[in-house]
Design an enzyme around this catalytic site. Structure first.
Site, mmCIF file in Angstrom:
data_model
loop_
_atom_site.group_PDB
_atom_site.id
_atom_site.type_symbol
_atom_site.label_atom_id
_atom_site.label_comp_id
_atom_site.label_asym_id
_atom_site.label_seq_id
_atom_site.Cartn_x
_atom_site.Cartn_y
_atom_site.Cartn_z
ATOM 1 N N GLU A 63 0.869 -1.183 0.000
ATOM 2 C CA GLU A 63 0.000 0.000 0.000
ATOM 3 C C GLU A 63 0.900 1.224 0.000
ATOM 4 O O GLU A 63 1.967 1.229 0.631
ATOM 5 C CB GLU A 63 -0.900 0.009 1.239
ATOM 6 N N CYS A 260 -6.571 0.805 2.753
ATOM 7 C CA CYS A 260 -7.573 1.879 2.736
ATOM 8 C C CYS A 260 -7.431 2.777 1.514
ATOM 9 O O CYS A 260 -8.386 3.470 1.138
ATOM 10 C CB CYS A 260 -7.454 2.725 3.996
ATOM 11 N N ASN A 391 -11.887 -3.286 -0.088
ATOM 12 C CA ASN A 391 -10.774 -3.577 0.826
ATOM 13 C C ASN A 391 -11.323 -4.138 2.128
ATOM 14 O O ASN A 391 -11.769 -5.265 2.191
ATOM 15 C CB ASN A 391 -9.942 -2.310 1.046
ATOM 16 N N GLU A 392 -11.353 -3.300 3.135
ATOM 17 C CA GLU A 392 -11.684 -3.778 4.479
ATOM 18 C C GLU A 392 -13.105 -3.326 4.808
ATOM 19 O O GLU A 392 -13.323 -2.618 5.772
ATOM 20 C CB GLU A 392 -10.665 -3.149 5.432
HETATM 21 O O1 AHR Z 1 -2.281 -1.594 6.771
HETATM 22 C C1 AHR Z 1 -2.771 -0.364 7.191
HETATM 23 C C2 AHR Z 1 -4.294 -0.294 7.092
HETATM 24 O O2 AHR Z 1 -4.904 -1.168 7.974
HETATM 25 C C3 AHR Z 1 -4.858 -0.682 5.763
HETATM 26 O O3 AHR Z 1 -4.815 0.355 4.857
HETATM 27 C C4 AHR Z 1 -6.267 -1.051 6.088
HETATM 28 O O4 AHR Z 1 -6.809 -1.993 5.195
HETATM 29 C C5 AHR Z 1 -6.189 -1.518 7.514
HETATM 30 O O5 AHR Z 1 -7.126 -0.872 8.307
#
Ligand code: AHR
Length: 680
Positions: A63, A260, A391-392
């Site tokens: 990322e 994120c 993603n999350e």
């Molecule tokens: O790895 C850091 C962050 O942690 C990532 O961007 C996210 O997916 C998670 O909350």
């Protein structure tokens, strides 16, 4: 410790996560001092190979956080090189501002709406004999190696006055010159001018000065200082030491671009892969969502230039032998920020992006997006096999959107596996809700995240032993032990955390029939420009090192094996409950049994190893030992190998032998069997 990452009131980060990982302090030791225990017996059933271990079991999560791309893997040295930051002179300062009578202006040029390059700089020098200059600070400095060459380039035109020259100079942190060049013959037409600078000294914090000599005006744009030495000597190539660290891990996949960052704080700042293709000079930059995510680590100069875009990503995956795993926005902005949603009846654009990405990666050259790939220099397909949808994400809003993506993608591309999200927490109501719905939807692979305390990792090494064997597979897509608390700036990449992860990873490996993919997160951190810690690899503008966590990952990945072997600890298949953690596999190509043992006690431990049913055991085995008696031990730029694996031959006798495990250690034992050869 303050938990800074506050979700908006309508979105609550599942309480379990916060409560579990915000710790009072770092445990001083992994376990209390113990008297030396009687030897345990480890029985590896070599004659009972089980499930095939997927090639993707150990991979990488990339990322652009902590200056992982611009200022990191993407080695352009000039920040805000085309004056497109909202503050167009951010990263630049005027030289001799008090004495010079010239002017520095940022102007706009009439270009098409989709151009990422709208602004340029006008330097109007004053009277004869005076110079007007500006200086770029780079990414917390500009790194130059003594003797190395850097290609300076700039688009420039002469605007008025007498013919002027542009003097380019690298200046060390102490003020000395580290190399210079002069550009002449700058005409009234926009043209690219280049010069090679050979650095006369080494400096991680240099700056780049540009001075107009003569009384006249120059327009400048697309200023670049690019190292000649890039991975595979590519133009617009990547930083070689960082790519080397990635490749050495033998990663099974490369997740990209996050994280994120996929989601954006709002939908208009989400990651849009199509804008990252084509000529790097024309790629439109956007603010990096980590720019202002943490009040305690602001990074107002953090933007995404997309010099490392999707083409470069696919190429990198190929270079390091990793399956590409792109993660796409599913119509949801980060739920820790705005949580903005694309209405369900407006998801088409997002789904079309996914379809087009498959075509970009795999489509024939004659197709629209396959053609763009070919035009960028890769006519052959990139062999994309999987995509992450969101993603999350969490909540019913996610399930609604995932369902739409899956409906279209499964109809058009049944060959592509879809990764879905189990949210940010490893347990709790949201997690259970998502798993139940994704099970109903017959999801392929579900992505679980755990940013937890070191103890959690040790206590949960058996997490997957009892997971259902039918239904979706598991992707442990983001995990890292947090020595203080999630996203705390005081988290450390110390040996306690890494060893706890090693204990946990034995459990991931033992369950490789259901756990198909795993990746530590985040990957990179610039020592002077990070927002999130811990990270797998740290670097400055010239150097880099792997953390103890990196070496844990590397040992597991480089010694993965191809088939699981049952392993019993003192007769019990339920291992990992105490302070020894194990997993075993067979490397069919090498003809070797691989046994991993993690000892989380501060005492040495003897184990009796039995390779049950093994034939033709080679007498000499090879051990790789990662150990340190100090749980607080860390690697650093100056001591990059303080916690690093050591290779040692050992006597494997006829397949039954005693091995002494060091205190606080991860040991990988490789023994040749059935005519296999032993690695040296
Ligand atoms: O790895 C850091 C962050 O942690 C990532 O961007 C996210 O997916 C998670 O909350």
């Amino acid at each position: 410790m303050q938990f800074f990452r506050t979700p908006p009131s309508s979105f609550t980060r599942p309480l379990g996560l916060v409560a579990l990982v915000v710790l009072a302090g770092v445990q001083a030791r992994l376990a209390g001092a113990q008297p030396s225990a009687p030897p345990s017996t480890l029985t590896v059933q070599v004659d009972q190979p089980g499930a095939r271990i997927p090639d993707t079991l150990f991979g990488l999560f990339f990322e652009d956080v902590n200056f992982g791309a611009d200022g990191g893997l993407y080695p352009e040295r000039v920040k805000n090189r085309s004056f497109e930051f909202p503050d167009p002179l951010m990263g630049w300062k005027q030289l001799d501002a008090g004495s010079s009578r010239g002017t520095v202006q940022v102007l706009e040029q009439g270009v098409s709406d989709d151009s990422g390059n709208v602004h340029y700089l006008r330097l109007q020098a004053g009277s004869r004999g005076q110079t007007l200059g500006i200086s770029n600070e780079g990414f917390r400095g500009i790194g130059v190696e003594k003797g190395a060459e850097y290609i300076f380039s700039v688009r420039a035109r002469h605007v008025n006055g007498e013919p002027v020259r542009l003097r380019v100079e690298l200046i060390g942190a102490g003020g000395s010159s580290l190399g210079r060049a002069t550009l002449e013959d700058i005409t009234p037409a926009w043209e690219t001018h280049t010069a090679t600078l050979r650095a006369t000294g080494r400096d991680a914090q240099a700056s780049l000065n540009l001075r107009v000599e003569g009384s006249g005006a120059l327009d400048l744009d697309l200023v670049s200082l690019y190292p000649k030495d890039t991975w595979r000597d590519r133009k617009n190539g990547l930083r070689p030491d960082l790519v080397r660290l990635l490749k050495d891990m033998k990663p099974g996949f490369l997740r990209f671009p996050g994280g994120c960052i996929v989601e954006g704080r709002r939908l208009d700042t989400r990651y849009q892969w199509k804008t990252t293709l084509g000529d790097p000079d024309e790629r439109r930059l956007i603010v990096n969502r980590w720019n202002s995510e943490f009040r305690h680590r602001p990074a107002p100069d953090y933007y995404q230039s997309f010099g490392l875009g999707y083409f470069e990503y696919f190429q990198l995956s190929e270079d390091i032998g990793a399956e590409p795993l792109p993660i796409l926005n599913c119509g949801m902005a980060c739920q820790f920020n705005s949580g903005e949603l694309a209405p369900l009846d407006e998801l088409d654009t997002y789904i079309q992006d996914a379809l087009d990405l498959v075509e970009f990666a795999n489509g024939p050259v004659a197709s629209e997006w396959g053609g763009k790939r070919a035009a960028m220099g890769h006519p052959k397909p990139f062999k994309l096999k999987m995509i992450g949808i969101g993603n999350e994400q969490w909540g019913p809003q996610y399930i609604e959107r995932y369902r739409e993506f899956a409906r279209v993608l499964k109809a058009k591309h049944p060959e592509i596996a879809l990764i879905s999200s189990a949210g940010p927490s490893p347990s709790g109501e949201q997690f259970d809700y998502l798993w139940a719905r994704l099970r109903e939807l017959k999801a392929d692979i579900v992505d679980e995240h755990y940013y937890m305390a070191p103890k959690w990792f040790r206590d949960n090494a058996g997490r997957y032993d009892s997971y259902p064997r039918n239904g979706p597979k598991v992707f442990a897509g983001e995990y890292a032990s947090q020595s203080v608390g999630i996203a705390s700036p005081n988290n450390r990449n110390n040996w306690e955390g890494a060893l706890s992860e090693a204990a946990f990873v034995t459990g991931l490996e033992r369950n490789a029939d259901i756990v198909q993919m795993t990746s530590y997160a985040p990957l990179f951190g610039h020592v002077d420009a990070w927002q999130w810690t811990p990270n797998l690899i740290w670097f400055d503008n010239l150097r880099s090192y792997g953390t103890p966590n990196y070496y844990v990952q590397k040992l597991f990945s480089a010694n993965r094996g191809t088939k699981l072997l049952p392993v019993r600890l003192d007769g019990s298949a339920k291992n990992g409950a105490g302070d020894l953690f194990t997993s075993a596999s067979l490397d069919e190509a090498a003809g070797e049994v691989i046994l991993k043992v993690v000892n989380v006690t501060p005492a040495a431990r003897e184990v009796r190893v039995r390779l049950a049913g093994a034939k033709n055991v080679r007498k000499k085995g090879q051990a790789f030992v990662l150990a340190n008696s100090d749980p607080k031990a860390e690697n650093s730029l100056d001591e990059p190998m303080k916690v690093a694996p050591v290779a040692q031959p050992f006597e494997a006798a006829t397949g039954e032998f005693t091995y002494r495990l060091l205190p606080n250690s991860l040991t990988v034992l490789r023994v040749g069997v059935a005519g296999g050869r032993v690695r040296r």
